[in-house]
Design an enzyme around this catalytic site. Structure first.
Site, PDB file in Angstrom:
ATOM      1  N   CYS A 121       0.895  -1.155   0.000  1.00 49.13           N
ATOM      2  CA  CYS A 121       0.000   0.000   0.000  1.00 49.13           C
ATOM      3  C   CYS A 121       0.932   1.202   0.000  1.00 49.13           C
ATOM      4  O   CYS A 121       1.587   1.487   1.001  1.00 49.13           O
ATOM      5  CB  CYS A 121      -0.906   0.048   1.222  1.00 49.13           C
ATOM      6  N   CYS A 124      -0.486   4.102   2.578  1.00 51.16           N
ATOM      7  CA  CYS A 124      -0.511   3.942   4.042  1.00 51.16           C
ATOM      8  C   CYS A 124      -0.295   2.488   4.415  1.00 51.16           C
ATOM      9  O   CYS A 124       0.830   2.000   4.344  1.00 51.16           O
ATOM     10  CB  CYS A 124      -1.794   4.503   4.622  1.00 51.16           C
ATOM     11  N   SER A 125      -1.345   1.791   4.811  1.00 51.73           N
ATOM     12  CA  SER A 125      -1.144   0.427   5.319  1.00 51.73           C
ATOM     13  C   SER A 125      -2.315  -0.479   4.973  1.00 51.73           C
ATOM     14  O   SER A 125      -2.615  -1.398   5.718  1.00 51.73           O
ATOM     15  CB  SER A 125      -0.958   0.480   6.830  1.00 51.73           C
ATOM     16  N   CYS A 126      -3.007  -0.203   3.841  1.00 49.63           N
ATOM     17  CA  CYS A 126      -4.132  -1.045   3.447  1.00 49.63           C
ATOM     18  C   CYS A 126      -3.632  -2.476   3.246  1.00 49.63           C
ATOM     19  O   CYS A 126      -2.591  -2.689   2.629  1.00 49.63           O
ATOM     20  CB  CYS A 126      -4.788  -0.516   2.176  1.00 49.63           C
TER      21      CYS A 126
HETATM   22 FE    FE Z   1      -3.428   2.129   2.918  1.00 44.72          FE
END
Ligand code: FE
Length: 220
Positions: A121, A124-126
């Site tokens: 991602c 971010c941190s998906c």
């Molecule tokens: Fe994300």
């Protein structure tokens, strides 16, 4: 309860607190204050209850890579399921009883002799949390997020994964609504293994695409 070594001994528990008291000195940061304010507002308005929040945390904590490993093991041993899973990842997982508590879609990417998939991602941190749980720290950090796209072969090499030059590396960038899960290649020598034995060798990192699945783990 009784430790044999202690038997017959008088073992006073030291409740005299000979350690330094643990003091809470942290001042809540911006996001903590914001989270508390929003949570209290939602609760005060009756939109969600404290129990809803507790329950959701419980659901999040119940998700681990073991779920994804079951999906992979099933796909390796059931061609009809694999076809359905590749057609609609979320429906395939739901077939195995894995619920999606969010509005995300899941795309399952199959590694083959000619294509190696890697997920990231960049923003971010998906991450496919319903099937893998929380992402590892490195997945959330900038070096991985940027370099997985700009130099994936080098990043993979740093994980100890050397992808031959004639194998294409496909990097898939997750979003708030579309998440990916890598279906790794089934290692040779696992013919006739049970689904549980297969699931036991499927690691989180293999489902992110940074390493292959090997049979080493079973021997360990
Ligand atoms: Fe994300």
């Amino acid at each position: 309860m009784t430790n044999p070594q202690d038997h017959g001994h008088d073992h006073p528990h030291n409740h005299g607190h000979d350690h330094t008291p643990i003091e809470m000195v942290d001042v809540p940061g911006y996001y903590e204050v914001m989270e508390t304010a929003v949570r209290e507002l939602l609760t005060a308005k009756g939109l969600i209850s404290a129990n809803d929040i507790r329950h959701q945390i419980e659901v999040l904590d119940s998700r681990t890579p073991a779920l994804g490993a079951q999906v992979v093991a099933r796909a390796w041993t059931d061609p009809a399921f694999k076809a359905r899973l590749l057609a609609d990842g979320r429906k395939g997982c739901e077939e195995l009883g894995i619920s999606f508590y969010d509005d995300t879609q899941l795309i399952v990417l199959e590694n083959t002799e000619t294509v190696h998939n890697l997920i990231v991602c960049t923003l971010c941190s998906c991450y496919p949390r319903p099937v893998l749980g929380l992402p590892p720290d490195w997945y959330k950090l900038k070096p991985y997020r940027a370099r997985a796209v700009s130099e994936p072969r080098k990043v993979l090499a740093e994980f100890g994964t050397d992808i031959p030059d004639d194998v294409e590396i496909r990097v898939s960038d997750s979003t708030a609504v579309v998440r990916y899960l890598v279906l790794p290649r089934r290692p040779q020598g696992t013919e006739g293994w049970s689904r549980d034995d297969l699931a036991a060798i499927v690691t989180r990192d293999a489902m992110i695409g940074v390493i292959p699945v090997t049979t080493d783990r079973k021997a360990a």
